[in-house]
Design a protein around this motif. Sequence first.
Motif, PDB file in Angstrom:
ATOM      1  N   GLN A   1      62.256 -42.184  34.557  1.00  0.00           N
ATOM      2  CA  GLN A   1      61.912 -43.607  34.530  1.00  0.00           C
ATOM      3  C   GLN A   1      60.511 -43.756  33.958  1.00  0.00           C
ATOM      4  N   PRO A   2      60.313 -44.701  33.033  1.00  0.00           N
ATOM      5  CA  PRO A   2      58.952 -44.922  32.523  1.00  0.00           C
ATOM      6  C   PRO A   2      58.061 -45.568  33.595  1.00  0.00           C
ATOM      7  N   CYS A   3      56.784 -45.253  33.545  1.00  0.00           N
ATOM      8  CA  CYS A   3      55.785 -45.870  34.448  1.00  0.00           C
ATOM      9  C   CYS A   3      54.564 -46.217  33.603  1.00  0.00           C
ATOM     10  N   PRO A   4      54.686 -47.254  32.735  1.00  0.00           N
ATOM     11  CA  PRO A   4      53.638 -47.562  31.761  1.00  0.00           C
ATOM     12  C   PRO A   4      52.271 -47.895  32.342  1.00  0.00           C
ATOM     13  N   SER A   5      52.197 -48.299  33.610  1.00  0.00           N
ATOM     14  CA  SER A   5      50.879 -48.602  34.181  1.00  0.00           C
ATOM     15  C   SER A   5      50.152 -47.321  34.578  1.00  0.00           C
ATOM     16  N   GLY A   6      50.888 -46.206  34.661  1.00  0.00           N
ATOM     17  CA  GLY A   6      50.282 -44.952  35.109  1.00  0.00           C
ATOM     18  C   GLY A   6      50.248 -44.829  36.615  1.00  0.00           C
ATOM     19  N   SER A   7      50.841 -45.781  37.311  1.00  0.00           N
ATOM     20  CA  SER A   7      50.821 -45.788  38.774  1.00  0.00           C
ATOM     21  C   SER A   7      52.080 -45.150  39.345  1.00  0.00           C
ATOM     22  N   ASN A   8      51.919 -44.342  40.383  1.00  0.00           N
ATOM     23  CA  ASN A   8      53.064 -43.749  41.073  1.00  0.00           C
ATOM     24  C   ASN A   8      53.927 -44.825  41.735  1.00  0.00           C
ATOM     25  N   MET A   9      53.343 -45.994  41.994  1.00  0.00           N
ATOM     26  CA  MET A   9      54.069 -47.090  42.646  1.00  0.00           C
ATOM     27  C   MET A   9      55.250 -47.558  41.785  1.00  0.00           C
ATOM     28  N   GLU A  10      55.224 -47.288  40.497  1.00  0.00           N
ATOM     29  CA  GLU A  10      56.316 -47.707  39.618  1.00  0.00           C
ATOM     30  C   GLU A  10      57.535 -46.802  39.742  1.00  0.00           C
ATOM     31  N   CYS A  11      57.353 -45.625  40.287  1.00  0.00           N
ATOM     32  CA  CYS A  11      58.464 -44.670  40.415  1.00  0.00           C
ATOM     33  C   CYS A  11      59.336 -45.070  41.599  1.00  0.00           C
ATOM     34  N   GLU A  12      60.631 -45.312  41.325  1.00  0.00           N
ATOM     35  CA  GLU A  12      61.560 -45.730  42.381  1.00  0.00           C
ATOM     36  C   GLU A  12      61.814 -44.623  43.383  1.00  0.00           C
ATOM     37  N   ASP A  13      61.922 -43.380  42.923  1.00  0.00           N
ATOM     38  CA  ASP A  13      62.143 -42.238  43.816  1.00  0.00           C
ATOM     39  C   ASP A  13      60.816 -41.874  44.482  1.00  0.00           C
ATOM     40  N   PRO A  14      60.751 -41.874  45.815  1.00  0.00           N
ATOM     41  CA  PRO A  14      59.484 -41.579  46.502  1.00  0.00           C
ATOM     42  C   PRO A  14      58.957 -40.163  46.265  1.00  0.00           C
ATOM     43  N   GLU A  15      59.835 -39.267  45.797  1.00  0.00           N
ATOM     44  CA  GLU A  15      59.388 -37.896  45.513  1.00  0.00           C
ATOM     45  C   GLU A  15      58.780 -37.777  44.119  1.00  0.00           C
ATOM     46  N   HIS A  16      58.921 -38.806  43.316  1.00  0.00           N
ATOM     47  CA  HIS A  16      58.413 -38.773  41.940  1.00  0.00           C
ATOM     48  C   HIS A  16      56.981 -39.301  41.873  1.00  0.00           C
ATOM     49  N   VAL A  17      56.256 -38.763  40.912  1.00  0.00           N
ATOM     50  CA  VAL A  17      54.930 -39.267  40.566  1.00  0.00           C
ATOM     51  C   VAL A  17      54.917 -39.548  39.073  1.00  0.00           C
ATOM     52  N   CYS A  18      53.927 -40.298  38.634  1.00  0.00           N
ATOM     53  CA  CYS A  18      53.838 -40.682  37.234  1.00  0.00           C
ATOM     54  C   CYS A  18      53.073 -39.622  36.443  1.00  0.00           C
ATOM     55  N   TRP A  19      53.666 -39.154  35.347  1.00  0.00           N
ATOM     56  CA  TRP A  19      53.061 -38.126  34.490  1.00  0.00           C
ATOM     57  C   TRP A  19      52.729 -38.738  33.126  1.00  0.00           C
ATOM     58  N   ALA A  20      51.594 -38.374  32.589  1.00  0.00           N
ATOM     59  CA  ALA A  20      51.159 -38.911  31.297  1.00  0.00           C
ATOM     60  C   ALA A  20      51.423 -37.922  30.168  1.00  0.00           C
ATOM     61  N   PHE A  21      51.446 -38.440  28.958  1.00  0.00           N
ATOM     62  CA  PHE A  21      51.594 -37.660  27.725  1.00  0.00           C
ATOM     63  C   PHE A  21      52.895 -36.861  27.669  1.00  0.00           C
ATOM     64  N   VAL A  22      53.956 -37.484  28.137  1.00  0.00           N
ATOM     65  CA  VAL A  22      55.288 -36.854  28.078  1.00  0.00           C
ATOM     66  C   VAL A  22      55.839 -37.138  26.701  1.00  0.00           C
ATOM     67  N   THR A  23      55.940 -36.106  25.883  1.00  0.00           N
ATOM     68  CA  THR A  23      56.350 -36.306  24.480  1.00  0.00           C
ATOM     69  C   THR A  23      57.857 -36.161  24.275  1.00  0.00           C
ATOM     70  N   ALA A  24      58.584 -35.585  25.221  1.00  0.00           N
ATOM     71  CA  ALA A  24      60.014 -35.333  25.045  1.00  0.00           C
ATOM     72  C   ALA A  24      60.870 -36.582  25.238  1.00  0.00           C
ATOM     73  N   CYS A  25      60.335 -37.595  25.850  1.00  0.00           N
ATOM     74  CA  CYS A  25      61.173 -38.762  26.195  1.00  0.00           C
ATOM     75  C   CYS A  25      61.261 -39.766  25.080  1.00  0.00           C
TER      76      CYS A  25
END
Length: 112
Positions: free
Chosen positions: A88-112
Amino acid sequence: HGYKTKAPSDVPTPSPTMLYVPGYGGAKVPVFGGIDFSIFEPTISPAPTLSVRPSLEPTLPPGVIAKEVLATYYCGVDWNDVESNCHQPCPSGSNMECEDPEHVCWAFVTAC
């Protein structure tokens, strides 16, 4: 230790006299307590100098992240998970955008 003063007298202390100095545009500038306020007159700025040609690409102000970089923010458990699954994209860079509570937001992901 204090200051040594003269003994009181029957003659009152004279009032201070106002002293004026020439100011900007011929105005009279008062001098209080020996401070010459005429030093605060406006000054003439130096002439502008030539600089390098402006770039064709606009530059962003400090603290602003380009939308191309924000488009590389994705949620995941770890880097490998994000690179493989692009959950899931999280364009603000905030973990709060991730629906799954185990997920965190990662930057500079080039594969997606």
